[in-house]
Design an enzyme around this catalytic site. Structure first.
Site, PDB file in Angstrom:
ATOM      1  N   ASP A 229     -19.027 118.557  46.988  1.00  0.00           N
ATOM      2  CA  ASP A 229     -18.777 117.357  47.796  1.00  0.00           C
ATOM      3  C   ASP A 229     -19.541 117.456  49.117  1.00  0.00           C
ATOM      4  O   ASP A 229     -19.614 118.527  49.728  1.00  0.00           O
ATOM      5  CB  ASP A 229     -17.268 117.279  48.071  1.00  0.00           C
ATOM      6  CG  ASP A 229     -16.896 116.084  48.933  1.00  0.00           C
ATOM      7  OD1 ASP A 229     -16.992 114.956  48.430  1.00  0.00           O
ATOM      8  OD2 ASP A 229     -16.529 116.288  50.111  1.00  0.00           O
ATOM      9  N   GLU A 255     -23.602 116.628  45.790  1.00  0.00           N
ATOM     10  CA  GLU A 255     -23.599 115.234  46.236  1.00  0.00           C
ATOM     11  C   GLU A 255     -24.486 115.106  47.472  1.00  0.00           C
ATOM     12  O   GLU A 255     -24.108 115.498  48.578  1.00  0.00           O
ATOM     13  CB  GLU A 255     -22.170 114.786  46.575  1.00  0.00           C
ATOM     14  CG  GLU A 255     -22.098 113.289  46.854  1.00  0.00           C
ATOM     15  CD  GLU A 255     -21.207 112.895  48.016  1.00  0.00           C
ATOM     16  OE1 GLU A 255     -21.001 111.698  48.217  1.00  0.00           O
ATOM     17  OE2 GLU A 255     -20.726 113.796  48.744  1.00  0.00           O
TER      18      GLU A 255
END
Ligand code: ARE
Ligand code: CA
Length: 490
Positions: A229, A255
Site C-alpha cells: 500500500d 501501489e
C-alpha cells in the site's frame, strides 16, 4: 523480473490435459513444462504467466476461505488479494468506514475480518484449493488525525498518534509532521504525511526490522505475496531493503500512482507496480465504446508487461474516479473480459461490496465486525463470478505464451482477436453483430466460456463450430463477449 516465473508456451493439447486433470493453480503446470527461463529465479509462489487474481475487498477471512473452495479454486483463480489483516483503528462514530483498516495500530492479526486463527485457517484452506493469498501490507504509516486519535484498536491495543507501545515511539516517525503539500517534490511525497497518517522512518533499521517481522510472520502462515500500500510514499531503496529480507521469494506488487515526481519504474527492482495508465485507458475506452483503439494497449510507458499489475477499477478508483465499475453492468464485464483475454500485465479482478456512500463500510454487526460475505447476498457484488469474467480466467491460462493474432475491428465499437491456436474472443459494445471471423483455432465444436462452462462434458452456454480453415461464424449480442479456447473444445 525476480518475482515472476516465465513458463514455456503451453500447447493447446497439453493445456487441455492439465485443465482436465487438476484445477489450475500456481505451480500445478510447472511440472508439465520445460524449465523456467534462466534469467529469473523460480519461486514456487510467483504467478505463472496467465495467472489471475481476485481482490476480495473487505471479505472476512471465513468467507474468503469458503469462496476459495467453492468457486475461486475450481474456476482457476490463482490468487486472492485480501484487505489489511493487522490491528486497525475502530471508528465507531463514523460508522466503521472501510478505510479505518488502512490505519495500523499494531501488527497483531486481529481485525474486523477475524482473528489470527481465522486468518491462518483461511490461508490453509485457500492454499489447499490452489489459491494463493496476497496481503495488502500497510508499511508507510500508522494512524492519522481524525475522529479517533487514541486507542483501543481492533485488538484492544492502546495507542496515540506517534506512540504505539512496544512497537514504535516518537523517534520512529519522520521529522516532517505535516501533510504532503508539494506533490512535485519526491522528498515530500516520501517523508511527509499522506492524509495526516503518521509517517514511518522506513530508512531506520528498527522500523525496517519490525516491518520485516510482520511480513515474515505472514509468510510463515502460508501467505504468498503482498500488495504494498502507498508504495510511492516509501523510498524505493527502503522497500527493496525490507523485501530483500523476506523469507522465500514472495510475489510483490506495489501501489504506485504515477505523477510528475515519481515513476513506477523506480520500483520495479522490488516487484511489479500497479499500472494506473492501463486502467484509465481500458476503462475509459470501453466506457466510450471505442474498442478499436485498444489495439496494442500496453499501459504506462514506464512498465513492461511483466512489471505491471493491471485492473479495470480498484477500491479507490471505483469511489473517486470516472471509471467503469460493477454499477455499469455489461460494459464493465466487457472491459474485464478484454483485460483477461489480452496478454498484458498480471490482471486483478475486483470483487466489491455494494455501496452508495463512498465512505461506508461493508455490512457489519453493531460492534463493527464484518458480516459474513457470500454471493447469494446482494450486499456483496461478486464481480468475480460473472460468467464473462470467470470464464475468461481459464481462457487467459490456456492462452499463456501466445501473443495476439487475427485482430479484427470495425473501426469503432467491435473487436476480435485470437491467441494463436489456443483461443479467440470477440468484444461488442455496438449493435448486435453477425459475421465470420478468421481464427487460428483447430477445427471443432467449442463451448463459449463467456456464456457458460463445460459441466459433465456438456456446454451450459452457446456452442460454436470452427471449420477446417479456422473460420468461425458467430452472432454476438450488443454489450457482450464471446470466448473460445481449446480447453473447452467438446
Ligand atoms: C482517511 C480520511 C482522511 C484522513 C485520514 C487520517 O479520508 O481525510 O486524513 O483518514 O485520519 C484510505 C482512504 C483514505 C483514508 C485512509 C486512512 O482512501 O480516505 O484517509 O485510507 O484511513 C494517494 C496515494 C495512494 C493512496 C491514495 C488514497 O498515493 O497510495 O492517495 N491509496 C492507498 C489505498 C487507500 C488508502 C491509503 C493508501 C492509505 O489504496 O485506500 O487510503 O493507507 C493523485 C496522486 C496519488 C493520490 C491520488 C488520490 O493521483 O498522484 O498519489 O493517491 O491522487 O488522492
Ligand atoms: Ca513515507
Amino acid at each position: 523480473m525476480k518475482h515472476r516465473t516465465i513458463l514455456w508456451p503451453v500447447s493447446g493439447l497439453l493445456a487441455a490435459t492439465v485443465l482436465a486433470a487438476t484445477p489450475l493453480a500456481y505451480g500445478t503446470s510447472s511440472t508439465d513444462t520445460p524449465p523456467t527461463a534462466s534469467s529469473v529465479s523460480s519461486p514456487s509462489t510467483a504467478p505463472t504467466e496467465g495467472a489471475v487474481m481476485a481482490h476480495m475487498f473487505q471479505w472476512p477471512w471465513d468467507s474468503v476461505a469458503r469462496e476459495c473452495t467453492d468457486f475461486l479454486g475450481p474456476n482457476g483463480y490463482d490468487g486472492v488479494q485480501v484487505s489489511p489483516p493487522q490491528e486497525h483503528v475502530v471508528l465507531q462514530g463514523e460508522g466503521f468506514p472501510w478505510w479505518q483498516d488502512y490505519q495500523p495500530v499494531s501488527y497483531q492479526l486481529d481485525s474486523r475480518r477475524g482473528d489470527r486463527s481465522d486468518f491462518s485457517e483461511m490461508v490453509a484452506t485457500c492454499n489447499e484449493a490452489g489459491v494463493d493469498i496476497y496481503v495488502d501490507a500497510v508499511l508507510n504509516h500508522m494512524t492519522g488525525s481524525g475522529s479517533v486519535e487514541s486507542g483501543p484498536g481492533s485488538a484492544g491495543s492502546e495507542f496515540e498518534k506517534y506512540s504505539y507501545p512496544g512497537i514504535y515511539e516518537n523517534s520512529d516517525f519522520s521529522e516532517c509532521r505535516a501533510d504532503i503539500s508539494n506533490w512535485d517534490d519526491p522528498d515530500e511525497i516520501r517523508n511527509c504525511e499522506l492524509l495526516s497518517l503518521a509517517d514511518l522512518r522506513t530508512g531506520e533499521e528498527g522500523v525496517r526490522s519490525t516491518l520485516t517481522g510482520y511480513l515474515n510472520d505472514l509468510i510463515d502462515l502460508g501467505v504468498a505475496g503482498f500488495r504494498i500500500d502507498a508504495a510511492k510514499h516509501v523510498p524505493p531503496q527502503d522497500l527493496e531493503a525490507i523485501v530483500s529480507r523476506l523469507d522465500g521469494d514472495p510475489y510483490v506488487f506495489q501501489e504506485v500512482i504515477e505523477d510528475s515526481a515519481i515513476s513506477p519504474a523506480e520500483y520495479t527492482g522490488t516487484g511489479e507496480a500497479t499500472d494506473f495508465a492501463y486502467s484509465e485507458e481500458l476503462s475509459g475506452t470501453v466506457r466510450d465504446g471505442s474498442l478499436a483503439q485498444l489495439k496494442g494497449i500496453n499501459g504506462t510507458e514506464a512498465l513492461n508487461s511483466d512489471q505491471a499489475t493491471v485492473f479495470v477499477d480498484n477500491h479507490d478508483t471505483q469511489r473517486n474516479d470516472p471509471t467503469l465499475t460493477y454499477k455499469d453492468g455489461d460494459p464493465y464485464n466487457v472491459a474485464t473480459a478484454f483485460m483477461l483475454a489480452h496478454p498484458y500485465g498480471t490482471p486483478k479482478v475486483m470483487s466489491s461490496f455494494d455501496f452508495e456512500d463512498p465512505e461506508s463500510g461493508p455490512p457489519a454487526a453493531s460492534n463493527g465486525m464484518t458480516s459474513p460475505a457470500n454471493c447469494e447476498d446482494e450486499d456483496w457484488v461478486c464481480e468475480h463470478r460473472q460468467q464473462p469474467v470467470a470464464g475468461m480466467v481459464e481462457f487467459r491460462s490456456v492462452a499463456a505464451g501466445s501473443g495476439v493474432t487475427d485482430w479484427w475491428d470495425n473501426g469503432n465499437d467491435q473487436v476480435a482477436f485470437g491467441r494463436g491456436e489456443n483461443g479467440f474472443a470477440v468484444f461488442n459494445r455496438g449493435a448486435d453483430l453477425s459475421r465470420t471471423f478468421q481464427t487460428s483455432l483447430p477445427e471443432g465444436t467449442y463451448c463459449d466460456v463467456a456464456s457458460g462452462s463445460v459441466v459433465d462434458g456438456r456446454c451450459t452456454g452457446e456452442t460454436y463450430e470452427i471449420d477446417t480453415g479456422g473460420v468461425l461464424s458467430a452472432s454476438v449480442a450488443s454489450d457482450s463477449v464471446l470466448g473460445l479456447h481449446v480447453g473447452t473444445r467438446l
